[in-house]
Structure formats: structure tokens, C-alpha cells
Design a protein around this motif. Structure first.
Motif, short mmCIF file in Angstrom:
data_model
loop_
_atom_site.label_atom_id
_atom_site.label_comp_id
_atom_site.label_asym_id
_atom_site.label_seq_id
_atom_site.Cartn_x
_atom_site.Cartn_y
_atom_site.Cartn_z
N ALA A 30 2.74 15.84 0.20
CA ALA A 30 2.90 15.05 1.41
C ALA A 30 4.13 14.18 1.29
O ALA A 30 4.73 14.07 0.22
CB ALA A 30 1.66 14.18 1.65
N ILE A 31 4.49 13.56 2.39
CA ILE A 31 5.45 12.48 2.35
C ILE A 31 4.68 11.21 2.03
O ILE A 31 3.70 10.88 2.70
CB ILE A 31 6.19 12.34 3.69
N TYR A 32 5.12 10.51 1.02
CA TYR A 32 4.46 9.28 0.61
C TYR A 32 5.26 8.09 1.12
O TYR A 32 6.47 7.99 0.90
CB TYR A 32 4.32 9.22 -0.91
N LEU A 33 4.57 7.19 1.80
CA LEU A 33 5.20 6.04 2.41
C LEU A 33 4.67 4.74 1.82
O LEU A 33 3.46 4.59 1.61
CB LEU A 33 4.98 6.03 3.92
N CYS A 34 5.57 3.83 1.59
CA CYS A 34 5.22 2.50 1.13
C CYS A 34 5.07 1.59 2.34
O CYS A 34 5.83 1.70 3.30
CB CYS A 34 6.31 1.98 0.20
N ALA A 35 4.08 0.71 2.30
CA ALA A 35 3.83 -0.18 3.42
C ALA A 35 3.54 -1.60 2.93
O ALA A 35 3.04 -1.78 1.81
CB ALA A 35 2.66 0.33 4.26
N ALA A 48 0.82 -1.19 0.00
CA ALA A 48 0.00 0.00 0.00
C ALA A 48 0.86 1.25 0.00
O ALA A 48 2.04 1.22 0.36
CB ALA A 48 -0.93 0.01 1.21
N TRP A 49 0.24 2.34 -0.41
CA TRP A 49 0.84 3.66 -0.30
C TRP A 49 -0.02 4.50 0.64
O TRP A 49 -1.25 4.52 0.52
CB TRP A 49 0.92 4.36 -1.65
N PHE A 50 0.64 5.16 1.57
CA PHE A 50 0.01 6.12 2.45
C PHE A 50 0.73 7.45 2.29
O PHE A 50 1.83 7.51 1.76
CB PHE A 50 0.08 5.67 3.91
N ARG A 51 0.11 8.51 2.75
CA ARG A 51 0.77 9.81 2.71
C ARG A 51 0.47 10.57 3.99
O ARG A 51 -0.55 10.36 4.64
CB ARG A 51 0.34 10.63 1.49
N GLN A 52 1.39 11.46 4.33
CA GLN A 52 1.24 12.25 5.53
C GLN A 52 1.72 13.68 5.26
O GLN A 52 2.88 13.89 4.93
CB GLN A 52 2.01 11.64 6.69
N ALA A 53 0.81 14.61 5.40
CA ALA A 53 1.12 16.02 5.23
C ALA A 53 1.39 16.64 6.59
O ALA A 53 0.95 16.12 7.62
CB ALA A 53 -0.03 16.74 4.54
N PRO A 54 2.11 17.76 6.63
CA PRO A 54 2.41 18.41 7.91
C PRO A 54 1.14 18.72 8.70
O PRO A 54 0.19 19.29 8.17
CB PRO A 54 3.13 19.69 7.50
N GLY A 55 1.14 18.34 9.97
CA GLY A 55 0.01 18.61 10.83
C GLY A 55 -1.19 17.71 10.64
O GLY A 55 -2.22 17.92 11.27
N LYS A 56 -1.06 16.70 9.79
CA LYS A 56 -2.17 15.81 9.52
C LYS A 56 -1.78 14.37 9.82
O LYS A 56 -0.60 14.02 9.84
CB LYS A 56 -2.63 15.93 8.07
N GLU A 57 -2.79 13.55 10.04
CA GLU A 57 -2.55 12.14 10.28
C GLU A 57 -2.26 11.40 8.98
O GLU A 57 -2.58 11.88 7.89
CB GLU A 57 -3.76 11.51 10.98
#
Length: 124
Positions: free
Chosen positions: A92-97, A35-44
Motif C-alpha cells: 500500500a501507500i503508507y501515509l504519515c498523519a 499516526a500511520w495509515f495505508r491505502q491500497a488500490p481500490g480500497k479506503e
């Protein structure tokens, strides 16, 4: 275990495209949903897209449906996220999981392996 390294992030103008890559190591990759998730500053952390171990089933967040495409190359142990028609809100920062179960899900807690992330910045 599965080890993940993301790449392909960068700065792009609104409306442009990027392709993110997630290089995986470990013999369990072919049996792992990704999966791909993303996280922007100040957000979950937010779900973006997921793909089953076989690649036959895909799930997308509504906000990216029709613009993003997740795919995997099991022979090359790589997962991709093709991002088209990018918007500033995609920044956002995109993270692989990965999870050691073949069924894809959209929940952060279901994934037990994570990459360090790659920054995507979309300018207007």
C-alpha cells in the motif's frame, strides 16, 4: 502547522522488513499525536498505528500487531514505523498523519495534517 515527509518505502520480499520514517517540521510536533495509515488500490484508507505526543501510548491495527512498531524521536522531530514479517497484503501507500492534540486515535477524520505517502510493495 506541522509538515510531514515520509521516506523508507520500497520493494521487499515477503517476510522481510522495512523502516518508514516521517520527518516533521513545526514547533507543534511535540504536542501532536502521530499516526500511520495505508491505502491500497481500490480500497479506503486504513489505520495502521498511532502514538501519543509523549510516546507513552500506542495503538495498532490488529492485522499488524506484533509485526509493526511505531515510535517517535521528539528531539529529531521524526516518527518511525518498523515493519517486520511483511506480507503481500501489506502492500500500500503508507501515509504519515498528525493532529494538534496529544491523544492518539485510529480515525482518519481526526488527523488534519498529512504527508504525501511512501509506497511499500511486498512481493511473494
Amino acid at each position: 502547522q506541522v509538515q510531514l515527509v515520509e521516506s523508507g518505502g520500497g520493494l521487499v520480499q515477503a517476510g522481510g522488513s522495512l523502516r518508514l520514517s516521517c520527518a516533521a517540521s513545526g514547533r507543534t510536533f511535540v504536542s501532536s499525536a502521530m499516526a500511520w495509515f495505508r491505502q491500497a488500490p481500490g480500497k479506503e484508507r486504513e489505520f495502521v498505528a498511532a502514538i501519543s505526543a509523549s510516546g507513552g501510548y500506542k495503538t495498532y491495527q490488529d492485522s499488524v500487531k506484533g509485526r509493526f512498531t511505531i515510535s517517535r524521536d521528539n528531539a529529531g522531530n521524526t516518527v518511525y514505523l518498523q515493519m517486520n514479517s511483511l506480507k503481500p497484503e501489506d502492500t500500500a501507500i503508507y501515509l504519515c498523519a498528525a493532529r494538534t492534540i496529544p491523544i492518539q486515535t485510529a480515525r482518519v477524520v481526526d488527523y488534519n495534517f498529512w504527508g504525501q505517502g511512501t509506497q511499500v510493495t511486498v512481493s511473494s
